[in-house]
Design a protein around this motif. Sequence first.
Motif, PDB file in Angstrom:
ATOM      1  N   PHE A 128       0.837  -1.187   0.000  1.00  0.00           N
ATOM      2  CA  PHE A 128       0.000   0.000   0.000  1.00  0.00           C
ATOM      3  C   PHE A 128       0.886   1.257   0.000  1.00  0.00           C
ATOM      4  O   PHE A 128       0.692   2.196  -0.790  1.00  0.00           O
ATOM      5  CB  PHE A 128      -0.892  -0.107   1.234  1.00  0.00           C
ATOM      6  CG  PHE A 128      -1.859   0.976   1.473  1.00  0.00           C
ATOM      7  CD1 PHE A 128      -2.248   1.861   0.487  1.00  0.00           C
ATOM      8  CD2 PHE A 128      -2.441   1.107   2.732  1.00  0.00           C
ATOM      9  CE1 PHE A 128      -3.165   2.863   0.747  1.00  0.00           C
ATOM     10  CE2 PHE A 128      -3.350   2.091   2.999  1.00  0.00           C
ATOM     11  CZ  PHE A 128      -3.703   2.981   2.000  1.00  0.00           C
ATOM     12  N   MET A 131       2.465   1.729  -3.498  1.00  0.00           N
ATOM     13  CA  MET A 131       1.605   2.262  -4.556  1.00  0.00           C
ATOM     14  C   MET A 131       1.275   3.727  -4.325  1.00  0.00           C
ATOM     15  O   MET A 131       1.124   4.499  -5.269  1.00  0.00           O
ATOM     16  CB  MET A 131       0.361   1.407  -4.762  1.00  0.00           C
ATOM     17  CG  MET A 131      -0.470   1.128  -3.558  1.00  0.00           C
ATOM     18  SD  MET A 131      -1.869   0.015  -3.946  1.00  0.00           S
ATOM     19  CE  MET A 131      -1.549  -1.419  -2.947  1.00  0.00           C
ATOM     20  N   LEU A 137      -3.686   8.264  -8.420  1.00  0.00           N
ATOM     21  CA  LEU A 137      -4.946   7.833  -7.813  1.00  0.00           C
ATOM     22  C   LEU A 137      -5.621   6.734  -8.639  1.00  0.00           C
ATOM     23  O   LEU A 137      -6.306   5.877  -8.088  1.00  0.00           O
ATOM     24  CB  LEU A 137      -5.892   9.022  -7.661  1.00  0.00           C
ATOM     25  CG  LEU A 137      -5.603   9.907  -6.449  1.00  0.00           C
ATOM     26  CD1 LEU A 137      -6.342  11.227  -6.558  1.00  0.00           C
ATOM     27  CD2 LEU A 137      -6.002   9.189  -5.152  1.00  0.00           C
ATOM     28  N   LEU A 140      -4.154   3.519  -7.647  1.00  0.00           N
ATOM     29  CA  LEU A 140      -4.643   3.146  -6.321  1.00  0.00           C
ATOM     30  C   LEU A 140      -6.062   2.591  -6.412  1.00  0.00           C
ATOM     31  O   LEU A 140      -6.415   1.627  -5.735  1.00  0.00           O
ATOM     32  CB  LEU A 140      -4.598   4.360  -5.397  1.00  0.00           C
ATOM     33  CG  LEU A 140      -3.185   4.716  -4.933  1.00  0.00           C
ATOM     34  CD1 LEU A 140      -3.090   6.170  -4.515  1.00  0.00           C
ATOM     35  CD2 LEU A 140      -2.776   3.816  -3.782  1.00  0.00           C
ATOM     36  N   ASP A 141      -6.860   3.203  -7.272  1.00  0.00           N
ATOM     37  CA  ASP A 141      -8.231   2.748  -7.466  1.00  0.00           C
ATOM     38  C   ASP A 141      -8.250   1.311  -8.006  1.00  0.00           C
ATOM     39  O   ASP A 141      -8.978   0.443  -7.505  1.00  0.00           O
ATOM     40  CB  ASP A 141      -8.915   3.716  -8.433  1.00  0.00           C
ATOM     41  CG  ASP A 141     -10.393   3.439  -8.573  1.00  0.00           C
ATOM     42  OD1 ASP A 141     -11.047   3.199  -7.534  1.00  0.00           O
ATOM     43  OD2 ASP A 141     -10.895   3.433  -9.706  1.00  0.00           O
ATOM     44  N   LEU A 143      -5.906  -0.992  -7.827  1.00  0.00           N
ATOM     45  CA  LEU A 143      -5.382  -1.969  -6.874  1.00  0.00           C
ATOM     46  C   LEU A 143      -6.321  -2.158  -5.679  1.00  0.00           C
ATOM     47  O   LEU A 143      -6.419  -3.258  -5.127  1.00  0.00           O
ATOM     48  CB  LEU A 143      -3.975  -1.576  -6.433  1.00  0.00           C
ATOM     49  CG  LEU A 143      -2.926  -1.738  -7.549  1.00  0.00           C
ATOM     50  CD1 LEU A 143      -1.625  -1.047  -7.185  1.00  0.00           C
ATOM     51  CD2 LEU A 143      -2.672  -3.223  -7.848  1.00  0.00           C
ATOM     52  N   ALA A 144      -7.033  -1.092  -5.284  1.00  0.00           N
ATOM     53  CA  ALA A 144      -8.015  -1.236  -4.211  1.00  0.00           C
ATOM     54  C   ALA A 144      -9.145  -2.163  -4.661  1.00  0.00           C
ATOM     55  O   ALA A 144      -9.589  -3.043  -3.906  1.00  0.00           O
ATOM     56  CB  ALA A 144      -8.579   0.130  -3.811  1.00  0.00           C
ATOM     57  N   ASN A 145      -9.593  -1.975  -5.893  1.00  0.00           N
ATOM     58  CA  ASN A 145     -10.652  -2.846  -6.402  1.00  0.00           C
ATOM     59  C   ASN A 145     -10.167  -4.283  -6.545  1.00  0.00           C
ATOM     60  O   ASN A 145     -10.903  -5.235  -6.240  1.00  0.00           O
ATOM     61  CB  ASN A 145     -11.167  -2.322  -7.746  1.00  0.00           C
ATOM     62  CG  ASN A 145     -11.917  -1.010  -7.590  1.00  0.00           C
ATOM     63  OD1 ASN A 145     -12.446  -0.712  -6.522  1.00  0.00           O
ATOM     64  ND2 ASN A 145     -11.942  -0.203  -8.635  1.00  0.00           N
ATOM     65  N   ALA A 147      -7.877  -5.702  -4.736  1.00  0.00           N
ATOM     66  CA  ALA A 147      -7.772  -6.265  -3.382  1.00  0.00           C
ATOM     67  C   ALA A 147      -9.134  -6.739  -2.896  1.00  0.00           C
ATOM     68  O   ALA A 147      -9.251  -7.804  -2.269  1.00  0.00           O
ATOM     69  CB  ALA A 147      -7.190  -5.222  -2.425  1.00  0.00           C
ATOM     70  N   ALA A 148     -10.183  -5.963  -3.194  1.00  0.00           N
ATOM     71  CA  ALA A 148     -11.527  -6.364  -2.772  1.00  0.00           C
ATOM     72  C   ALA A 148     -11.997  -7.607  -3.524  1.00  0.00           C
ATOM     73  O   ALA A 148     -12.590  -8.520  -2.934  1.00  0.00           O
ATOM     74  CB  ALA A 148     -12.508  -5.206  -2.973  1.00  0.00           C
ATOM     75  N   ALA A 151     -10.161 -10.694  -2.055  1.00  0.00           N
ATOM     76  CA  ALA A 151     -10.665 -11.123  -0.743  1.00  0.00           C
ATOM     77  C   ALA A 151     -12.073 -11.711  -0.880  1.00  0.00           C
ATOM     78  O   ALA A 151     -12.392 -12.730  -0.258  1.00  0.00           O
ATOM     79  CB  ALA A 151     -10.672  -9.950   0.227  1.00  0.00           C
TER      80      ALA A 151
END
Lengths: 332, 332
Positions: A128, A131, A137, A140-141, A143-145, A147-148, A151
Amino acid sequence: MDTGIVTKPHDALANTLSEEMTAVNDLIRRRMASKHAPRIPEVTAHLVEAGGKRLRPMLTLAAARLCGYSGPFHIHLAATVEFIHTATLLHDDVVDESGQRRGRPTANLLWDNKSSVLVGDYLFARSFQLMVETGSLRVLDILANAAATIAEGEVLQLTASQNLATDEAVYLQVVRGKTAALFSAATEVGGVIAGAPQAQVQALFNYGDALGIAFQIADDLLDYTGDASATGKNVGDDFRERKLTLPVIKAVAQATPEELSFWKRTIEDGRQTPGDLETALAIMAKYGTLDATRADALDWAEKARLALAKLPQDPIRDMLEDLTDYVVSRLS
Amino acid sequence: MDTGIVTKPHDALANTLSEEMTAVNDLIRRRMASKHAPRIPEVTAHLVEAGGKRLRPMLTLAAARLCGYSGPFHIHLAATVEFIHTATLLHDDVVDESGQRRGRPTANLLWDNKSSVLVGDYLFARSFQLMVETGSLRVLDILANAAATIAEGEVLQLTASQNLATDEAVYLQVVRGKTAALFSAATEVGGVIAGAPQAQVQALFNYGDALGIAFQIADDLLDYTGDASATGKNVGDDFRERKLTLPVIKAVAQATPEELSFWKRTIEDGRQTPGDLETALAIMAKYGTLDATRADALDWAEKARLALAKLPQDPIRDMLEDLTDYVVSRLS
């Protein structure tokens, strides 16, 4: 397919990107250090040095280079992707209570569940930070998606994998979560950091997604057909761990009532007896589900190849194309 | 200190921020949903609805309001902070093999370690998405660093907590990781999203840091002095789990050779027999380490109060000031 040929694409990429891969490895080593908690590099070195193929970071580097990137941040993103992958392995080890990973004992047998969970969390946090340093941004968007999705796919697998109602659509969703989401994020962020046009970014996503799905289907097939020395796993592990994967899902879909009670007993209820693996293989052979699974893997590899058409012609693109053979080469 | 008075600050904050806390709770409920994996809200609802005080998200809302923020993103950040907190609890439950949390059975007894690890990962990913939506790289930087400090502190605790060489400096580092890092990030991002001047942002960080340390020291003290009905924990849990906390660290520092072998046997080697907890309490009473620990908690609460001087005068600042009493009020 000749092994001498099929290992070439991977090696070719590794050679072409060797300078950048050295920078990625250096960055990984620096960032996995911890002044305060020496347990961290102990646990991670075990995984990071275990001779993984570094396929995911290579995909990020290749995508960025293919789109003409000349800045420094593809190195950060490649390290990010490898950290996320390693963290996922650590958490998988807790989850699966598996005894082997890449032919070595898993971290949670050498240390304990505590270390696997918390060091995995540390690697997520480190990825985190890496990145955020890119200052993008959009990256980051993505990679955040991812990651979700990862999981969510892993949690879905908990309930879906021992449920005979799980069909190929749910399987695909699990596969996207456990494998393809990180492949597609790896290639997509390479294009984004390079400032590639949206059509190319989308093509890179599609390539990574299809390649990841091909890779995971191949992996699930090899669990029934491969040999332990090549895969680092024991044949039939998924069956013994009651994981409903594509070869079994295809057999369940065509099962006679008697076969259905066999699958119910062995997978859903988990009451397995000696000889059950052999019976499972015989039922799968009867319906040709191993061949059908292989055909699916090859289809996805072909989809990956086709996605590359929208990207600039370049030796790296050729290597990515050859890589679509490589991920399914073990099936030949 | 009268209980009727000391619960006031927390309630006053909750009343003042009630509209925004409702928005935070709605956002949490929406984002914890999963179309694909119903196991996720099952596990999280258990924690999120368990009547936690929502102290951390309230700190973010209060900091943003105190610095004059009028945008929508303090709601996102408050939900982020609560998601990170909840994810940490889920992973702690795996780690500690503890049987109780907030007076209820922990998620990993109701479900299993798998669910706790993976649903925790899902909440981390969700929190990551929420903070990306704020569009503030500085906020992302702060939360990425906090995540690394938290994980590093948790790993450090693994090795430090059963090692008699652990001194007050290492203890403080563990406490910053397990508690204060999220408190200080919660208040700091509130100021940052409001565009507050750096001196105020720093003051908010200092306040959260000191408040978190006071809170954790109080918690560790209550483990030896509190009653289970009030704390949701059993007296002596830390001792039985061989966790070296401040009251014991202070006793070890002054121990006679005989006492040192007692601590070595019970904490380092983990060979405990009936009556050991009573002996531990007697040794701590001999050196007054429970009183000394209480004095430390009050000192940190006072540091938190002093940090507020640099922030604008406002009813919310008064409530934050009163909150410094509240976190140590259980010790009176």
